[in-house]
Design a protein around this motif. Structure first.
Motif, PDB file in Angstrom:
ATOM      1  N   UNK A 108       0.848  -1.204   0.000  1.00  0.00           N
ATOM      2  CA  UNK A 108       0.000   0.000   0.000  1.00  0.00           C
ATOM      3  C   UNK A 108       0.878   1.247   0.000  1.00  0.00           C
ATOM      4  N   UNK A 109       0.816   2.009  -1.073  1.00  0.00           N
ATOM      5  CA  UNK A 109       1.693   3.176  -1.214  1.00  0.00           C
ATOM      6  C   UNK A 109       1.319   4.292  -0.234  1.00  0.00           C
ATOM      7  N   UNK A 110       0.053   4.408   0.097  1.00  0.00           N
ATOM      8  CA  UNK A 110      -0.363   5.411   1.075  1.00  0.00           C
ATOM      9  C   UNK A 110       0.216   5.091   2.457  1.00  0.00           C
ATOM     10  N   UNK A 111       0.276   3.809   2.783  1.00  0.00           N
ATOM     11  CA  UNK A 111       0.869   3.397   4.059  1.00  0.00           C
ATOM     12  C   UNK A 111       2.345   3.777   4.086  1.00  0.00           C
ATOM     13  N   UNK A 112       3.051   3.535   2.979  1.00  0.00           N
ATOM     14  CA  UNK A 112       4.472   3.893   2.914  1.00  0.00           C
ATOM     15  C   UNK A 112       4.659   5.407   3.095  1.00  0.00           C
ATOM     16  N   UNK A 113       3.780   6.179   2.477  1.00  0.00           N
ATOM     17  CA  UNK A 113       3.861   7.644   2.607  1.00  0.00           C
ATOM     18  C   UNK A 113       3.703   8.060   4.067  1.00  0.00           C
ATOM     19  N   UNK A 166       6.094   5.393  -9.277  1.00  0.00           N
ATOM     20  CA  UNK A 166       7.256   5.662  -8.456  1.00  0.00           C
ATOM     21  C   UNK A 166       7.017   6.670  -7.355  1.00  0.00           C
ATOM     22  N   UNK A 167       8.006   6.759  -6.484  1.00  0.00           N
ATOM     23  CA  UNK A 167       7.941   7.656  -5.327  1.00  0.00           C
ATOM     24  C   UNK A 167       9.030   8.723  -5.447  1.00  0.00           C
ATOM     25  N   UNK A 168       8.607   9.972  -5.384  1.00  0.00           N
ATOM     26  CA  UNK A 168       9.518  11.117  -5.425  1.00  0.00           C
ATOM     27  C   UNK A 168       9.644  11.695  -4.022  1.00  0.00           C
ATOM     28  N   UNK A 202       9.259  13.691   3.617  1.00  0.00           N
ATOM     29  CA  UNK A 202       8.124  14.019   2.751  1.00  0.00           C
ATOM     30  C   UNK A 202       8.314  13.365   1.388  1.00  0.00           C
ATOM     31  N   UNK A 203       7.270  12.711   0.905  1.00  0.00           N
ATOM     32  CA  UNK A 203       7.337  12.060  -0.401  1.00  0.00           C
ATOM     33  C   UNK A 203       5.936  11.924  -0.964  1.00  0.00           C
ATOM     34  N   UNK A 204       5.864  11.578  -2.234  1.00  0.00           N
ATOM     35  CA  UNK A 204       4.565  11.333  -2.857  1.00  0.00           C
ATOM     36  C   UNK A 204       4.719  10.225  -3.889  1.00  0.00           C
ATOM     37  N   UNK A 205       3.670   9.429  -4.020  1.00  0.00           N
ATOM     38  CA  UNK A 205       3.692   8.343  -5.005  1.00  0.00           C
ATOM     39  C   UNK A 205       2.856   8.746  -6.204  1.00  0.00           C
ATOM     40  N   UNK A 206       3.399   8.463  -7.392  1.00  0.00           N
ATOM     41  CA  UNK A 206       2.720   8.858  -8.625  1.00  0.00           C
ATOM     42  C   UNK A 206       2.656   7.688  -9.597  1.00  0.00           C
ATOM     43  N   UNK A 207       1.634   7.715 -10.441  1.00  0.00           N
ATOM     44  CA  UNK A 207       1.503   6.720 -11.500  1.00  0.00           C
ATOM     45  C   UNK A 207       1.773   7.343 -12.867  1.00  0.00           C
TER      46      UNK A 207
END
Length: 285
Positions: free
Chosen positions: A173-178, A281-283, A187-192
């Motif tokens: 879960x990318x939101x959990x990782x954030x 990916x995550x920036x 601070x980071x954000x996941x994008x498609x």
């Protein structure tokens, strides 16, 4: 406008090549008598001493302290003794600024960014649980330890990170990782919708990028789902930390083969961003 010499002394940085060069220009332009051991401003700077030898102008700038009364007095005396042409600052009516002042204010070159970031490597296969499916956590843990060194201790430091992830959700879960990264102050954000330019821009800023690739199947029909970390470039290809091992040996070798592996752009075009701007990916910001 007349330049305030005190500010130039105050903000001089001996590690700034433009500042060093500007003082060289000023030294060449000053009347020789202003650089002798007996020049009034030199004597004042040295607290009344006259036996210190000729003035090394760069050192006078380098060791200046506005809290030192002798230094402040010396610069005030130099301000009145220096030729007016050397004090032109933001001149009007066609007058040019003094050459040394223009050089002083040129921004220093940006420090070079390492071509390959020294991102620590964590293998997912030795994780305390779910080693076959916790690539996302190990990848994010690598970036965390790079951005905040000393946070995760030891070769299995990603276990501590993984525990926090599993305490609130699933590793995929990318939101959990954030949220977990945010808890560490990252601070980071996941994008498609990432592109290769996004990877390159992030690396140029000295920050790794977590990438989601299709690591199984043929090039014609790629499949799977796996998270890796882009840490640099070699030519047009990318240097990565792959927590599961290396795609280059079809993940049949040691997991350590994923450390600093080189994945070609051609491979990533097929398995990361086939449309050019649809990479997962995550920036880090």
């Amino acid at each position: 406008m007349v330049a305030n010499l005190s500010n130039f002394f105050k903000y001089y940085n001996d590690k700034n090549p433009n500042h060093v060069a500007s003082i060289g220009i000023l030294k060449s332009a000053l009347p020789p008598e202003l650089l002798t051991a007996t020049a009034p401003w030199v004597v004042a700077y040295r607290g009344g001493k006259t036996d210190g030898g000729a003035a090394d102008l760069r050192n006078f700038f380098k060791f200046f302290s506005e809290k030192n009364a002798n230094h402040a007095k010396a610069v005030a005396e130099l301000q009145t003794a220096i030729p007016p042409a050397l004090l032109i600052d933001d001149g009007k009516d066609g007058a040019k600024d003094a050459e040394w002042i223009e050089k002083f204010r040129v921004k220093p070159p940006a420090p070079p960014v390492a071509s390959i970031l020294n991102v620590p490597f964590f293998s997912q296969v030795d994780n305390y649980t779910q080693g076959e499916r916790t690539c996302n956590s190990s990848a994010c843990a690598m970036c965390l330890e790079f951005l905040k060194p000393g946070t995760l201790i030891g070769a299995t430091g990603d276990d501590a990170y993984l525990r926090k992830v599993l305490a609130i959700g699933d590793s995929t879960n990318h939101d959990v990782q954030t949220k977990v990264l945010s808890g560490y102050g990252i601070s980071s954000s996941f994008s498609y919708r990432l592109s290769f330019a996004d990877i390159d821009n992030s690396l140029a800023k000295g920050k790794p990028v977590v990438l989601g690739i299709l690591h199984r199947g043929s090039d014609d029909a790629p499949s799977g789902g796996h998270m890796i970390v882009a840490i640099g470039k070699k030519g047009n290809d990318y240097v990565v930390n792959d927590p599961y091992g290396s795609f280059n040996d079809s993940y049949t070798g040691s997991a350590m083969n994923g450390r600093g592996a080189i994945y070609t752009r051609a491979m990533l075009e097929l398995r990361w961003a086939p449309a050019g701007n649809d990479g997962w990916g995550r920036i880090f910001v």
